[in-house]
Design a protein around this motif. Structure first.
Motif, PDB file in Angstrom:
ATOM      1  N   ASN A  99      44.044 -30.342  16.470  1.00 34.76           N
ATOM      2  CA  ASN A  99      44.117 -29.878  17.850  1.00 34.76           C
ATOM      3  C   ASN A  99      43.818 -28.386  17.962  1.00 34.76           C
ATOM      4  O   ASN A  99      42.976 -27.964  18.755  1.00 34.76           O
ATOM      5  CB  ASN A  99      45.511 -30.170  18.420  1.00 34.76           C
ATOM      6  CG  ASN A  99      45.775 -31.651  18.578  1.00 34.76           C
ATOM      7  OD1 ASN A  99      45.514 -32.235  19.613  1.00 34.76           O
ATOM      8  ND2 ASN A  99      46.306 -32.280  17.537  1.00 34.76           N
ATOM      9  N   THR A 100      44.496 -27.582  17.154  1.00 27.39           N
ATOM     10  CA  THR A 100      44.357 -26.131  17.265  1.00 27.39           C
ATOM     11  C   THR A 100      42.932 -25.676  16.976  1.00 27.39           C
ATOM     12  O   THR A 100      42.460 -24.687  17.554  1.00 27.39           O
ATOM     13  CB  THR A 100      45.342 -25.432  16.313  1.00 27.39           C
ATOM     14  OG1 THR A 100      46.653 -25.995  16.484  1.00 27.39           O
ATOM     15  CG2 THR A 100      45.415 -23.941  16.590  1.00 27.39           C
ATOM     16  N   ALA A 101      42.228 -26.400  16.114  1.00 30.64           N
ATOM     17  CA  ALA A 101      40.856 -26.026  15.766  1.00 30.64           C
ATOM     18  C   ALA A 101      39.925 -26.035  16.968  1.00 30.64           C
ATOM     19  O   ALA A 101      38.853 -25.413  16.931  1.00 30.64           O
ATOM     20  CB  ALA A 101      40.317 -26.971  14.690  1.00 30.64           C
ATOM     21  N   HIS A 102      40.332 -26.700  18.041  1.00 29.59           N
ATOM     22  CA  HIS A 102      39.472 -26.744  19.220  1.00 29.59           C
ATOM     23  C   HIS A 102      39.420 -25.405  19.952  1.00 29.59           C
ATOM     24  O   HIS A 102      38.646 -25.255  20.906  1.00 29.59           O
ATOM     25  CB  HIS A 102      39.905 -27.886  20.138  1.00 29.59           C
ATOM     26  CG  HIS A 102      39.497 -29.225  19.589  1.00 29.59           C
ATOM     27  ND1 HIS A 102      40.147 -29.802  18.533  1.00 29.59           N
ATOM     28  CD2 HIS A 102      38.488 -30.065  19.931  1.00 29.59           C
ATOM     29  CE1 HIS A 102      39.568 -30.948  18.239  1.00 29.59           C
ATOM     30  NE2 HIS A 102      38.554 -31.127  19.064  1.00 29.59           N
ATOM     31  N   ALA A 103      40.179 -24.428  19.487  1.00 29.32           N
ATOM     32  CA  ALA A 103      40.011 -23.067  19.993  1.00 29.32           C
ATOM     33  C   ALA A 103      38.610 -22.557  19.686  1.00 29.32           C
ATOM     34  O   ALA A 103      38.081 -21.685  20.393  1.00 29.32           O
ATOM     35  CB  ALA A 103      41.053 -22.141  19.364  1.00 29.32           C
ATOM     36  N   TRP A 104      37.973 -23.098  18.644  1.00 27.87           N
ATOM     37  CA  TRP A 104      36.633 -22.690  18.244  1.00 27.87           C
ATOM     38  C   TRP A 104      35.573 -23.717  18.659  1.00 27.87           C
ATOM     39  O   TRP A 104      34.443 -23.665  18.184  1.00 27.87           O
ATOM     40  CB  TRP A 104      36.587 -22.473  16.728  1.00 27.87           C
ATOM     41  CG  TRP A 104      37.390 -21.295  16.276  1.00 27.87           C
ATOM     42  CD1 TRP A 104      36.956 -19.996  16.162  1.00 27.87           C
ATOM     43  CD2 TRP A 104      38.763 -21.287  15.887  1.00 27.87           C
ATOM     44  NE1 TRP A 104      37.972 -19.191  15.734  1.00 27.87           N
ATOM     45  CE2 TRP A 104      39.100 -19.946  15.545  1.00 27.87           C
ATOM     46  CE3 TRP A 104      39.753 -22.271  15.780  1.00 27.87           C
ATOM     47  CZ2 TRP A 104      40.372 -19.573  15.124  1.00 27.87           C
ATOM     48  CZ3 TRP A 104      41.017 -21.907  15.365  1.00 27.87           C
ATOM     49  CH2 TRP A 104      41.324 -20.569  15.045  1.00 27.87           C
ATOM     50  N   GLU A 116      26.983 -33.811  18.897  1.00 27.01           N
ATOM     51  CA  GLU A 116      28.038 -33.687  19.902  1.00 27.01           C
ATOM     52  C   GLU A 116      29.389 -33.560  19.207  1.00 27.01           C
ATOM     53  O   GLU A 116      29.808 -34.469  18.483  1.00 27.01           O
ATOM     54  CB  GLU A 116      28.066 -34.902  20.834  1.00 27.01           C
ATOM     55  CG  GLU A 116      29.162 -34.799  21.891  1.00 27.01           C
ATOM     56  CD  GLU A 116      29.397 -36.081  22.672  1.00 27.01           C
ATOM     57  OE1 GLU A 116      30.192 -36.034  23.625  1.00 27.01           O
ATOM     58  OE2 GLU A 116      28.804 -37.113  22.305  1.00 27.01           O
ATOM     59  N   LEU A 117      30.065 -32.446  19.418  1.00 30.20           N
ATOM     60  CA  LEU A 117      31.416 -32.259  18.889  1.00 30.20           C
ATOM     61  C   LEU A 117      32.399 -32.631  19.993  1.00 30.20           C
ATOM     62  O   LEU A 117      32.473 -31.962  21.023  1.00 30.20           O
ATOM     63  CB  LEU A 117      31.621 -30.808  18.452  1.00 30.20           C
ATOM     64  CG  LEU A 117      32.999 -30.462  17.878  1.00 30.20           C
ATOM     65  CD1 LEU A 117      33.282 -31.269  16.606  1.00 30.20           C
ATOM     66  CD2 LEU A 117      33.105 -28.964  17.583  1.00 30.20           C
ATOM     67  N   LEU A 118      33.116 -33.716  19.796  1.00 33.76           N
ATOM     68  CA  LEU A 118      34.048 -34.180  20.820  1.00 33.76           C
ATOM     69  C   LEU A 118      35.165 -33.148  21.022  1.00 33.76           C
ATOM     70  O   LEU A 118      35.565 -32.461  20.085  1.00 33.76           O
ATOM     71  CB  LEU A 118      34.646 -35.530  20.427  1.00 33.76           C
ATOM     72  CG  LEU A 118      33.647 -36.655  20.123  1.00 33.76           C
ATOM     73  CD1 LEU A 118      34.386 -37.973  19.921  1.00 33.76           C
ATOM     74  CD2 LEU A 118      32.611 -36.792  21.219  1.00 33.76           C
ATOM     75  N   HIS A 119      35.659 -33.095  22.256  1.00 36.28           N
ATOM     76  CA  HIS A 119      36.708 -32.127  22.604  1.00 36.28           C
ATOM     77  C   HIS A 119      38.026 -32.886  22.768  1.00 36.28           C
ATOM     78  O   HIS A 119      38.235 -33.589  23.750  1.00 36.28           O
ATOM     79  CB  HIS A 119      36.343 -31.394  23.894  1.00 36.28           C
ATOM     80  CG  HIS A 119      37.152 -30.167  24.149  1.00 36.28           C
ATOM     81  ND1 HIS A 119      38.458 -30.227  24.585  1.00 36.28           N
ATOM     82  CD2 HIS A 119      36.850 -28.846  24.013  1.00 36.28           C
ATOM     83  CE1 HIS A 119      38.926 -28.994  24.723  1.00 36.28           C
ATOM     84  NE2 HIS A 119      37.974 -28.135  24.379  1.00 36.28           N
ATOM     85  N   MET A 120      38.899 -32.729  21.807  1.00 33.21           N
ATOM     86  CA  MET A 120      40.139 -33.506  21.741  1.00 33.21           C
ATOM     87  C   MET A 120      41.028 -33.335  22.981  1.00 33.21           C
ATOM     88  O   MET A 120      41.482 -34.340  23.562  1.00 33.21           O
ATOM     89  CB  MET A 120      40.888 -33.127  20.467  1.00 33.21           C
ATOM     90  CG  MET A 120      41.963 -34.086  20.002  1.00 33.21           C
ATOM     91  SD  MET A 120      42.625 -33.458  18.425  1.00 33.21           S
ATOM     92  CE  MET A 120      43.439 -34.909  17.786  1.00 33.21           C
ATOM     93  N   ALA A 238      39.965 -40.855  18.195  1.00 30.45           N
ATOM     94  CA  ALA A 238      39.351 -41.898  17.367  1.00 30.45           C
ATOM     95  C   ALA A 238      38.652 -42.937  18.236  1.00 30.45           C
ATOM     96  O   ALA A 238      37.553 -43.408  17.910  1.00 30.45           O
ATOM     97  CB  ALA A 238      40.411 -42.553  16.493  1.00 30.45           C
ATOM     98  N   ARG A 239      39.267 -43.291  19.335  1.00 29.21           N
ATOM     99  CA  ARG A 239      38.658 -44.267  20.237  1.00 29.21           C
ATOM    100  C   ARG A 239      37.421 -43.691  20.928  1.00 29.21           C
ATOM    101  O   ARG A 239      36.430 -44.404  21.142  1.00 29.21           O
ATOM    102  CB  ARG A 239      39.692 -44.742  21.263  1.00 29.21           C
ATOM    103  CG  ARG A 239      40.819 -45.540  20.622  1.00 29.21           C
ATOM    104  CD  ARG A 239      41.882 -45.996  21.592  1.00 29.21           C
ATOM    105  NE  ARG A 239      42.950 -46.677  20.860  1.00 29.21           N
ATOM    106  CZ  ARG A 239      42.896 -47.954  20.476  1.00 29.21           C
ATOM    107  NH1 ARG A 239      41.826 -48.698  20.784  1.00 29.21           N
ATOM    108  NH2 ARG A 239      43.897 -48.501  19.810  1.00 29.21           N
ATOM    109  N   ALA A 240      37.461 -42.405  21.229  1.00 29.88           N
ATOM    110  CA  ALA A 240      36.279 -41.760  21.814  1.00 29.88           C
ATOM    111  C   ALA A 240      35.124 -41.738  20.801  1.00 29.88           C
ATOM    112  O   ALA A 240      33.961 -41.965  21.168  1.00 29.88           O
ATOM    113  CB  ALA A 240      36.630 -40.347  22.254  1.00 29.88           C
ATOM    114  N   LEU A 241      35.433 -41.478  19.535  1.00 30.62           N
ATOM    115  CA  LEU A 241      34.393 -41.471  18.514  1.00 30.62           C
ATOM    116  C   LEU A 241      33.817 -42.874  18.322  1.00 30.62           C
ATOM    117  O   LEU A 241      32.605 -43.024  18.125  1.00 30.62           O
ATOM    118  CB  LEU A 241      34.950 -40.941  17.201  1.00 30.62           C
ATOM    119  CG  LEU A 241      33.933 -40.726  16.078  1.00 30.62           C
ATOM    120  CD1 LEU A 241      32.895 -39.671  16.479  1.00 30.62           C
ATOM    121  CD2 LEU A 241      34.622 -40.314  14.772  1.00 30.62           C
TER     122      LEU A 241
END
Length: 248
Positions: A99-104, A116-120, A238-241
């Motif tokens: 989760n925290t990695a989505h800051a980047w 495409e990098l999904l946004h959690m 996971a379901r989005a992926l």
């Protein structure tokens, strides 16, 4: 498409290592999500029906420390390298089960635009809105709280976000770092349950978003948490992926 016509899924990727146990668990969630997708679309569940998926399990600098200490090692370069490697292997979409990695997220997407990098947090907020939830308590890291990662995503979907107090946040960090990451699940459960009980005492039977991938590795198994409404962003991701893999 019918049960005798196997799907032709796209290759996808998992940018993991944050921490390793969460990455491995995400792979399990992804396989389960693919199985659910196949069954839901009348497809036979067999080895050949699952999408090719690559996991980059990398030693990446601590994300919360990077956000709270400007002198700490930063994770962006390592994450970008892993994302580029997954793109090179043919991944069309990539999930990052931290989760925290989505800051980047924006910086990573800019560096590797061909995937495409999904946004959690956004995937989670959209899923909660679809369920009709209008208020959620957020269990996360100090890094996520500091940048308002989930608060922004929830606000965009009209979802109220309840935050724990400073003591509860300290318990969460203990449960994440001294508990799950250190292999002490008993301590992790104790700390996570204490936070959940405090929030439920203040706000009633509120849904709890487990917005750190270490939290679902301990809290749902706690006896005290049985019957609580627990939201797992990793499962939603996971379901989005899986949907991206099957072209949806």
């Amino acid at each position: 498409m019918n049960a005798t016509t196997p799907p032709t899924p796209h290759t996808v990727g998992i940018l993991a290592g944050m921490g390793p146990a969460a990455g491995v668990d995400f792979a399990r969630l992804f396989v389960a999500a693919c199985e659910d997708w196949l069954r839901g679309h009348g497809q036979a569940v067999c080895d050949q029906a699952y999408p090719a998926h690559w996991m980059a399990q990398l030693p990446i600098a601590d994300r919360t420390r990077a956000l709270t200490d400007g002198a700490a090692p930063q994770p962006l370069d390592a994450m970008a390298q892993g994302l580029a490697q997954l793109a090179g292997l043919g991944a069309r979409a990539v999930a990052m089960p931290c989760n925290t990695a989505h800051a980047w997220h924006a910086a990573l997407q800019q560096r590797v635009p061909q995937v495409e990098l999904l946004h959690m947090p956004r995937e989670t907020a959209a899923a909660l809105r679809a369920r009709g939830l209008t208020r959620v308590a957020l269990l996360a890291t100090e890094g996520s709280y500091r940048i308002g990662l989930y608060e922004q995503a929830f606000a965009a979907e009209g979802i109220g976000c309840v935050l724990p107090d400073a003591q509860a946040r300290h318990w969460l960090m203990q449960g994440i770092y001294d508990g799950v990451k250190a292999g002490d699940l008993a301590l992790a459960q104790q700390r996570f349950v204490a936070v959940g009980e405090q929030l439920r005492a203040e706000h009633g039977d509120i849904a709890l978003a487990m917005a750190c991938t270490e939290i679902p590795l301990a809290l749902p198994q706690a006896r005290a948490a049985q019957g609580w409404t627990l939201i797992d962003p990793a499962d939603i991701l996971a379901r989005a992926l899986a949907r991206r893999a099957y072209g949806a």
